[in-house]
Structures are given as C-alpha cells and as structure tokens.
Design an enzyme around this catalytic site. Sequence first.
Site, PDB file in Angstrom:
ATOM      1  N   GLY A  64       0.783  -1.211   0.000  1.00 29.94           N
ATOM      2  CA  GLY A  64       0.000   0.000   0.000  1.00 29.94           C
ATOM      3  C   GLY A  64       0.821   1.269   0.000  1.00 29.94           C
ATOM      4  O   GLY A  64       0.487   2.237  -0.686  1.00 29.94           O
TER       5      GLY A  64
ATOM      6  N   ASP B 241      10.546  -7.276  -1.188  1.00 30.46           N
ATOM      7  CA  ASP B 241       9.212  -7.808  -0.885  1.00 30.46           C
ATOM      8  C   ASP B 241       9.153  -9.255  -1.348  1.00 30.46           C
ATOM      9  O   ASP B 241       9.434  -9.544  -2.518  1.00 30.46           O
ATOM     10  CB  ASP B 241       8.112  -6.992  -1.574  1.00 30.46           C
ATOM     11  CG  ASP B 241       6.739  -7.221  -0.941  1.00 30.46           C
ATOM     12  OD1 ASP B 241       6.379  -8.393  -0.725  1.00 30.46           O
ATOM     13  OD2 ASP B 241       6.044  -6.230  -0.657  1.00 30.46           O
TER      14      ASP B 241
ATOM     15  N   ASN C 271      -5.367  -6.840  -2.719  1.00 29.10           N
ATOM     16  CA  ASN C 271      -4.336  -5.789  -2.714  1.00 29.10           C
ATOM     17  C   ASN C 271      -4.686  -4.636  -3.648  1.00 29.10           C
ATOM     18  O   ASN C 271      -4.232  -3.510  -3.454  1.00 29.10           O
ATOM     19  CB  ASN C 271      -2.983  -6.355  -3.159  1.00 29.10           C
ATOM     20  CG  ASN C 271      -2.436  -7.451  -2.271  1.00 29.10           C
ATOM     21  OD1 ASN C 271      -1.710  -8.325  -2.726  1.00 29.10           O
ATOM     22  ND2 ASN C 271      -2.769  -7.429  -0.986  1.00 29.10           N
ATOM     23  N   LEU C 272      -5.469  -4.904  -4.677  1.00 32.36           N
ATOM     24  CA  LEU C 272      -5.638  -3.930  -5.758  1.00 32.36           C
ATOM     25  C   LEU C 272      -6.410  -2.686  -5.339  1.00 32.36           C
ATOM     26  O   LEU C 272      -6.361  -1.671  -6.044  1.00 32.36           O
ATOM     27  CB  LEU C 272      -6.335  -4.596  -6.950  1.00 32.36           C
ATOM     28  CG  LEU C 272      -5.639  -5.846  -7.504  1.00 32.36           C
ATOM     29  CD1 LEU C 272      -6.355  -6.334  -8.752  1.00 32.36           C
ATOM     30  CD2 LEU C 272      -4.169  -5.591  -7.791  1.00 32.36           C
ATOM     31  N   GLN C 273      -7.075  -2.717  -4.195  1.00 31.16           N
ATOM     32  CA  GLN C 273      -7.809  -1.548  -3.709  1.00 31.16           C
ATOM     33  C   GLN C 273      -6.868  -0.409  -3.302  1.00 31.16           C
ATOM     34  O   GLN C 273      -7.262   0.747  -3.246  1.00 31.16           O
ATOM     35  CB  GLN C 273      -8.688  -1.987  -2.528  1.00 31.16           C
ATOM     36  CG  GLN C 273      -9.246  -0.891  -1.653  1.00 31.16           C
ATOM     37  CD  GLN C 273      -8.510  -0.800  -0.331  1.00 31.16           C
ATOM     38  OE1 GLN C 273      -7.511  -1.479  -0.091  1.00 31.16           O
ATOM     39  NE2 GLN C 273      -9.011   0.048   0.553  1.00 31.16           N
ATOM     40  N   ARG C 274      -5.593  -0.710  -3.049  1.00 31.66           N
ATOM     41  CA  ARG C 274      -4.670   0.320  -2.559  1.00 31.66           C
ATOM     42  C   ARG C 274      -3.253   0.179  -3.112  1.00 31.66           C
ATOM     43  O   ARG C 274      -2.483   1.130  -3.070  1.00 31.66           O
ATOM     44  CB  ARG C 274      -4.614   0.274  -1.027  1.00 31.66           C
ATOM     45  CG  ARG C 274      -4.045  -1.036  -0.494  1.00 31.66           C
ATOM     46  CD  ARG C 274      -4.397  -1.297   0.960  1.00 31.66           C
ATOM     47  NE  ARG C 274      -3.889  -2.597   1.419  1.00 31.66           N
ATOM     48  CZ  ARG C 274      -4.457  -3.753   1.168  1.00 31.66           C
ATOM     49  NH1 ARG C 274      -5.554  -3.805   0.440  1.00 31.66           N
ATOM     50  NH2 ARG C 274      -3.939  -4.880   1.619  1.00 31.66           N
TER      51      ARG C 274
ATOM     52  N   LYS D 236       5.271  -9.360  -6.034  1.00 35.10           N
ATOM     53  CA  LYS D 236       5.035  -7.914  -6.010  1.00 35.10           C
ATOM     54  C   LYS D 236       6.247  -7.140  -6.522  1.00 35.10           C
ATOM     55  O   LYS D 236       6.103  -6.087  -7.161  1.00 35.10           O
ATOM     56  CB  LYS D 236       4.684  -7.462  -4.593  1.00 35.10           C
ATOM     57  CG  LYS D 236       3.324  -7.924  -4.115  1.00 35.10           C
ATOM     58  CD  LYS D 236       2.996  -7.359  -2.742  1.00 35.10           C
ATOM     59  CE  LYS D 236       1.615  -7.790  -2.288  1.00 35.10           C
ATOM     60  NZ  LYS D 236       1.267  -7.250  -0.947  1.00 35.10           N
TER      61      LYS D 236
ATOM     62  N   ASP E 262       4.161  -3.609   6.938  1.00 38.25           N
ATOM     63  CA  ASP E 262       2.914  -3.587   7.700  1.00 38.25           C
ATOM     64  C   ASP E 262       2.948  -4.411   8.977  1.00 38.25           C
ATOM     65  O   ASP E 262       1.905  -4.676   9.570  1.00 38.25           O
ATOM     66  CB  ASP E 262       1.746  -4.039   6.818  1.00 38.25           C
ATOM     67  CG  ASP E 262       1.950  -5.431   6.240  1.00 38.25           C
ATOM     68  OD1 ASP E 262       2.971  -6.072   6.572  1.00 38.25           O
ATOM     69  OD2 ASP E 262       1.096  -5.888   5.449  1.00 38.25           O
TER      70      ASP E 262
ATOM     71  N   CYS F 100      -4.576  -4.808   8.436  1.00 35.28           N
ATOM     72  CA  CYS F 100      -5.554  -4.063   7.640  1.00 35.28           C
ATOM     73  C   CYS F 100      -6.731  -4.953   7.254  1.00 35.28           C
ATOM     74  O   CYS F 100      -7.834  -4.450   6.999  1.00 35.28           O
ATOM     75  CB  CYS F 100      -4.881  -3.457   6.407  1.00 35.28           C
ATOM     76  SG  CYS F 100      -4.214  -4.640   5.242  1.00 35.28           S
TER      77      CYS F 100
ATOM     78  N   CYS G 191     -14.576 -11.742  17.539  1.00 30.65           N
ATOM     79  CA  CYS G 191     -14.477 -11.115  16.218  1.00 30.65           C
ATOM     80  C   CYS G 191     -14.046 -12.215  15.247  1.00 30.65           C
ATOM     81  O   CYS G 191     -14.232 -13.392  15.537  1.00 30.65           O
ATOM     82  CB  CYS G 191     -13.508  -9.928  16.226  1.00 30.65           C
ATOM     83  SG  CYS G 191     -11.801 -10.381  16.564  1.00 30.65           S
TER      84      CYS G 191
END
Length: 368
Positions: free
Chosen positions: A50, A71, A79-82, A95, A139, A201, A330
Amino acid sequence: MPLPPLVEPVAALSDAERARTARHRSLIPLGEIGQRRLRAAHVAVVGAGGLGSPLVLALAAAGIGTLTVVDDDEVELTNLQRQIIHRLSDVGSPKADSAVRVAADLSPETRVIPVRERLTSANATDLLAGADLVVDGTDTFETREAVAAACEALGVPLVWGTVQAFDAQVTVFWSAPPAGSAPVRLADVYPPGSVGELPTCAMVGVLGALCMQVGSLLAIEAIKLVTGIGEPLLGRMLVIDGLRARQYEVPLRAARTAAVARPAAPEPVRHVREVPPGAVVVDVREPHETATGTIPGAVLLPLGELLADPAALLAESGAPGDGRQVVVVCQAGQRARRAAQALREAGIEASVLAGGMEAWSQTALASA
C-alpha cells in the site's frame, strides 16, 4: 532545518532525462544539480504494498538512479484496492516484479533491483547495505524494528510511515545525522516491547487513497534528504486524520538515558476456548461480516460503536448487571481484545473467545 545532501551529483543527465524531468529542473532550490543528485541516489524501499506502490511510482518518476525493492509477497486480489502498481493480471505474481515493470515504464534510466526475500533481523543489514537511504512501507512492527535496527547499524536515514484505517504517521529516523541535528530512532518513539500485537488491515481496514497520500509524502521526504533541500521530518512526526481532514505535527526527541518509571501494564485480557453456559456473547464484527453467520444468540455490536460507548452493552443485553459472563468475539481475535479491554476500563469484566469466529466455525463443523 535543511540538511546536507546525501549524495554527490552525477556529471550530467542524458538528453532524455533532461527532457523528462524538465519541471523538476525549473524548481528552486531543486534545480539541475538536485536532479543530478536524484540520478546518483540509491534508495531502498521495503515493501511493495500500500505504501511501497505509490512510493515506487513517485521515486521512479522523480528520476532516482537505483531502487532496491524488498518484498517476498505475491499479489492478491484484495491488494488492488490500494496497491496501485499491481494489475489484475499480476495476481499470483511477485510484487517486486510489478515494481520493475512500472519503473521501467516511467523512467528507463532507473535501475530496479528486486529482492524477493523476506526481510528479517538476521538479513536486514545485508539486504539494505549500499543504499543511501531506506524507506519503510511494511505492515508489521517486527519487520519495522528489523529495518530500523539495520539503518542504525548502517548509519543511513530511515523514512518511515504507517497507515491504519483512516489514520497515518510519517517521520524520519536517523541515528547518525549530520552535526547540529539530534538523532531520533524508532525506539525513542516506540520502545521495544511497548507496541504489542497490532491489528492487520484485513481486520480494521485501510483507506486506499490515504495510502497514496502517505506514499507521496514518503517520496517527498526521500527527495529532500537526497538533494539537501527543505526541512525533513527528522525530529517531527506528521500525524494525519484522514476522516476529519486534519494534519498536525508531534515533536520527537531522543529518549532519556536515565530510567523512567512507567505505569504498570494492564492485566492481560483473559481468553476462553469455548463459550461458558449462559454467557453473553458480543460479536464486534461489521454487519457485512455477521451477515455470513454468527454464534447463536450473540449481541451484534460493531467495534466502533462499542468503543464509542462501552456501556451500550448494558442497554443491549443487560450484562453484566444480571451476573452473566461477557465473551467478546471477532473474526480472529484482535478486535475482540481491543473491545474487551475497553469494556474492562468501563467496569465490565469481559473475556475473549480465543481464535475468534474462525476457530469457533472449525469447532462447530467438526462437531457436526
């Protein structure tokens, strides 16, 4: 205050580089010599996710001469959202390979060294050796500590940023800055052992657009350090509240060497492996998660609502006023721990269902 540039400039830019970076060369005080320093620089980027994605784009576009991208992960659909350097066709691919491709598309002169290896405390110094500065876009805090320790050993500046949900932090750590600047290290801000286990995340979410903003800020800090312009964030932390569109600075300094009394850590939240008979189960997942199934009879109270008003549990269930135990659940356990701690601080004794819904579902299937 401005710091001396990290590198000496190359003798000259190619005609293609001069044309491509013309708008940089018009900038005062960056100019021609600053652009030639960028061409001479070697920047190591840890993480191509991200934060690393917009960072790689910005540094390649800026004309950095050499990028090492560390990486070991592969691209996933989520992952593609960010993580904007990856495409649908990259799913399942390393990556680091995306970093090589996008940098070549932007700046053919930029050399990208992909390192498809997991960075650890054992190999971090070797993987980052030779870089003029390091940018951390990882992260997990374990990896961040390994990166910081390697930068201290190498004496190079560490541009550091983190994003979670709608919030972000950006700063520069440097154990051996030029004369006149005080060193600030990661351990000065987050002493070893003080952070604990952080939610991922996947558990709390992350705003994709905020990753792009923070990645750009990391690139700006790297550019300022390489070229010796502006005022880097050494000794200052930029804190971003994306949801309220607020940014402010927190001054940083080296921790005192004398021992400082710290308040006693709170008693750990108790974990249970099964729901005791008669207990009130509080499911703190979001509605789209509980729609797929929950423990029969559970009180559905999303984490954000519970944290805003822990006493709301009394109105929802009557517990613990009626003497029943409270068990928080949760998906995997991290949000439940945070909720249980908040309930305890509000005077409501609560425990956590170990392993969350993932463990409960497996047990239920096995029983069936």
